[in-house]
Enzyme design. Sequence first.
Site, PDB file in Angstrom:
ATOM      1  N   CYS A 122      39.694  47.792  42.914  1.00 15.87           N
ATOM      2  CA  CYS A 122      40.331  49.079  43.238  1.00 15.87           C
ATOM      3  C   CYS A 122      39.524  49.890  44.253  1.00 15.87           C
ATOM      4  O   CYS A 122      40.089  50.661  45.022  1.00 15.87           O
ATOM      5  CB  CYS A 122      40.483  49.913  41.965  1.00 15.87           C
TER       6      CYS A 122
ATOM      7  N   ALA B 234      37.932  40.938  35.761  1.00 15.10           N
ATOM      8  CA  ALA B 234      38.323  41.944  34.761  1.00 15.10           C
ATOM      9  C   ALA B 234      38.821  41.319  33.458  1.00 15.10           C
ATOM     10  O   ALA B 234      38.300  41.618  32.370  1.00 15.10           O
ATOM     11  CB  ALA B 234      39.398  42.851  35.363  1.00 15.10           C
ATOM     12  N   ALA B 235      39.813  40.450  33.567  1.00 16.41           N
ATOM     13  CA  ALA B 235      40.411  39.901  32.339  1.00 16.41           C
ATOM     14  C   ALA B 235      39.413  39.011  31.608  1.00 16.41           C
ATOM     15  O   ALA B 235      39.218  39.149  30.386  1.00 16.41           O
ATOM     16  CB  ALA B 235      41.672  39.108  32.691  1.00 16.41           C
TER      17      ALA B 235
ATOM     18  N   VAL C 215      37.351  25.274  38.563  1.00 14.42           N
ATOM     19  CA  VAL C 215      38.065  24.431  37.592  1.00 14.42           C
ATOM     20  C   VAL C 215      39.267  23.787  38.273  1.00 14.42           C
ATOM     21  O   VAL C 215      40.036  24.460  38.978  1.00 14.42           O
ATOM     22  CB  VAL C 215      38.522  25.277  36.387  1.00 14.42           C
TER      23      VAL C 215
ATOM     24  N   ARG D  37      31.136  41.338  21.093  1.00 10.11           N
ATOM     25  CA  ARG D  37      31.066  42.451  20.131  1.00 10.11           C
ATOM     26  C   ARG D  37      31.500  42.018  18.731  1.00 10.11           C
ATOM     27  O   ARG D  37      30.989  42.508  17.743  1.00 10.11           O
ATOM     28  CB  ARG D  37      31.944  43.607  20.616  1.00 10.11           C
TER      29      ARG D  37
ATOM     30  N   GLU E  95      33.294  30.556  36.843  1.00 10.04           N
ATOM     31  CA  GLU E  95      33.782  31.383  37.951  1.00 10.04           C
ATOM     32  C   GLU E  95      33.555  30.615  39.250  1.00 10.04           C
ATOM     33  O   GLU E  95      32.457  30.154  39.517  1.00 10.04           O
ATOM     34  CB  GLU E  95      33.039  32.729  37.955  1.00 10.04           C
TER      35      GLU E  95
ATOM     36  N   SER F 122      32.894  40.573  37.535  1.00 15.04           N
ATOM     37  CA  SER F 122      33.214  41.894  37.011  1.00 15.04           C
ATOM     38  C   SER F 122      33.094  43.017  38.037  1.00 15.04           C
ATOM     39  O   SER F 122      32.207  43.852  37.956  1.00 15.04           O
ATOM     40  CB  SER F 122      32.253  42.170  35.850  1.00 15.04           C
TER      41      SER F 122
HETATM   42  C1  LIG Z   1      42.396  45.926  47.062  1.00 20.51           C
HETATM   43  C2  LIG Z   1      42.822  46.019  45.623  1.00 20.51           C
HETATM   44  C3  LIG Z   1      42.966  47.265  45.029  1.00 20.51           C
HETATM   45  C4  LIG Z   1      43.367  47.368  43.691  1.00 20.51           C
HETATM   46  N1  LIG Z   1      43.495  48.616  43.157  1.00 20.51           N
HETATM   47  C5  LIG Z   1      43.852  48.740  41.858  1.00 20.51           C
HETATM   48  C6  LIG Z   1      43.966  50.027  41.252  1.00 20.51           C
HETATM   49  O1  LIG Z   1      43.745  51.052  41.906  1.00 20.51           O
HETATM   50  N2  LIG Z   1      44.326  50.078  39.936  1.00 20.51           N
HETATM   51  C7  LIG Z   1      44.551  48.948  39.202  1.00 20.51           C
HETATM   52  O2  LIG Z   1      44.861  49.045  38.013  1.00 20.51           O
HETATM   53  N3  LIG Z   1      44.456  47.725  39.755  1.00 20.51           N
HETATM   54  C8  LIG Z   1      44.117  47.596  41.058  1.00 20.51           C
HETATM   55  N4  LIG Z   1      44.027  46.355  41.614  1.00 20.51           N
HETATM   56  C9  LIG Z   1      44.347  45.180  40.794  1.00 20.51           C
HETATM   57  C10 LIG Z   1      43.181  44.713  39.943  1.00 20.51           C
HETATM   58  O3  LIG Z   1      42.047  44.528  40.743  1.00 20.51           O
HETATM   59  C11 LIG Z   1      43.590  43.410  39.271  1.00 20.51           C
HETATM   60  O4  LIG Z   1      44.669  43.684  38.414  1.00 20.51           O
HETATM   61  C12 LIG Z   1      42.457  42.788  38.488  1.00 20.51           C
HETATM   62  O5  LIG Z   1      41.393  42.444  39.344  1.00 20.51           O
HETATM   63  C13 LIG Z   1      42.963  41.545  37.795  1.00 20.51           C
HETATM   64  O6  LIG Z   1      41.891  40.988  37.094  1.00 20.51           O
HETATM   65  P1  LIG Z   1      41.906  39.487  36.640  1.00 20.51           P
HETATM   66  O7  LIG Z   1      40.604  39.233  35.947  1.00 20.51           O
HETATM   67  O8  LIG Z   1      43.165  39.201  35.903  1.00 20.51           O
HETATM   68  O9  LIG Z   1      42.040  38.624  37.989  1.00 20.51           O
HETATM   69  P2  LIG Z   1      41.066  38.522  39.253  1.00 20.51           P
HETATM   70  O10 LIG Z   1      40.411  39.807  39.532  1.00 20.51           O
HETATM   71  O11 LIG Z   1      41.884  37.891  40.322  1.00 20.51           O
HETATM   72  O12 LIG Z   1      39.950  37.509  38.763  1.00 20.51           O
HETATM   73  C14 LIG Z   1      40.212  36.152  38.597  1.00 20.51           C
HETATM   74  C15 LIG Z   1      38.909  35.400  38.777  1.00 20.51           C
HETATM   75  O13 LIG Z   1      39.157  34.021  38.502  1.00 20.51           O
HETATM   76  C16 LIG Z   1      38.467  33.223  39.453  1.00 20.51           C
HETATM   77  N5  LIG Z   1      39.166  31.955  39.563  1.00 20.51           N
HETATM   78  C17 LIG Z   1      40.434  31.744  40.011  1.00 20.51           C
HETATM   79  N6  LIG Z   1      40.747  30.431  39.942  1.00 20.51           N
HETATM   80  C18 LIG Z   1      39.644  29.794  39.442  1.00 20.51           C
HETATM   81  C19 LIG Z   1      39.341  28.430  39.156  1.00 20.51           C
HETATM   82  N7  LIG Z   1      40.228  27.459  39.384  1.00 20.51           N
HETATM   83  N8  LIG Z   1      38.125  28.121  38.663  1.00 20.51           N
HETATM   84  C20 LIG Z   1      37.209  29.100  38.441  1.00 20.51           C
HETATM   85  N9  LIG Z   1      37.436  30.423  38.708  1.00 20.51           N
HETATM   86  C21 LIG Z   1      38.639  30.757  39.193  1.00 20.51           C
HETATM   87  C22 LIG Z   1      38.538  34.054  40.748  1.00 20.51           C
HETATM   88  O14 LIG Z   1      37.501  33.676  41.635  1.00 20.51           O
HETATM   89  C23 LIG Z   1      38.374  35.476  40.208  1.00 20.51           C
HETATM   90  O15 LIG Z   1      37.036  35.894  40.182  1.00 20.51           O
HETATM   91  C24 LIG Z   1      43.635  46.201  42.941  1.00 20.51           C
HETATM   92  C25 LIG Z   1      43.480  44.938  43.526  1.00 20.51           C
HETATM   93  C26 LIG Z   1      43.082  44.836  44.849  1.00 20.51           C
HETATM   94  C27 LIG Z   1      42.939  43.469  45.491  1.00 20.51           C
END
Ligand SMILES: Cc1cc2nc3c(=O)[nH]c(=O)nc-3n(C[C@H](O)[C@H](O)[C@H](O)COP(=O)(O)OP(=O)(O)OC[C@H]3O[C@@H](n4cnc5c(N)ncnc54)[C@H](O)[C@@H]3O)c2cc1C
Length: 212
Positions: free
Chosen positions: A42, A10-11, A80, A21, A32, A38
Amino acid sequence: MKYVIIGGDAAGMSAAMQIVRAKQNHDITVLERGEIYSYGQCGLPYTISGIVDEPEDVIARSVETFRNKYGINAKINHNVTNVDQDNKEVHGTITTTGEPFKYEYDKLLIASGASPVNPNWDGIDLSGIFHVKTIPDTKDILSYLKKDVKNVTIVGGGYIGLEMAENFKEIGKNVTIIQRGHQLMSPFDSDMAKLIHNEAENKTLMLSSVNQ
Ligand SMILES: Cc1cc2nc3c(=O)[nH]c(=O)nc-3n(C[C@H](O)[C@H](O)[C@H](O)COP(=O)(O)OP(=O)(O)OC[C@H]3O[C@@H](n4cnc5c(N)ncnc54)[C@H](O)[C@@H]3O)c2cc1C
């Protein structure tokens, strides 16, 4: 300008798309360590009951879409392990081959997310114990459910624990939630948490409170 982003969920990918964009000639590499980009975590609890059909249904955009439609150098299986700030380089290993890699950057975004807490308990590696964070985690749970599973215990009564409880209940499992502290959903005020407790009891969930 060379952008490198660590983490393709997501982030990381919302940042990547903002750059796409805003910039005509973008040079974006995403590293990744998994294979999926992506996706909406949730929705994962709802694959347990089948409200969401398949774990893959929560994928918003495929890695190929990022590569082919948006011109992002989107890597998979790239873990990484080190950032060299002096030389502006990111280092790591390709998980499938063990080969090292190196990318130079002008701007770096670390979007590596969070991991579930893995307590240092005896027996934590036994079969039948799962986390739910990723699509592969969810597939492991779904695969285990093909066995004769009657009772499910969930450690943690926050958002995800409750969603999992709801969905296990939906498919007829006996569900117990173990929550540290005195209420489910600890961020909520106690009067709101009471409503959740009542609803849980109506759904015949077993609630256990553990103070630690
Ligand atoms: C079961 C579940 C239900 C959820 N429900 C909700 C909801 O209803 N509403 C809501 O707002 N949020 C919800 N969330 C939270 C939401 O999914 C997270 O806030 C969001 O995914 C965070 O996104 P992110 O990109 O910061 O981190 P992540 O989704 O954790 O993505 C990080 C990525 O970085 C990669 N990565 C990590 N370390 C390394 C490395 N060293 N080298 C290369 N790649 C790496 C990982 O593989 C991963 O793909 C839920 C989460 C879960 C687990």
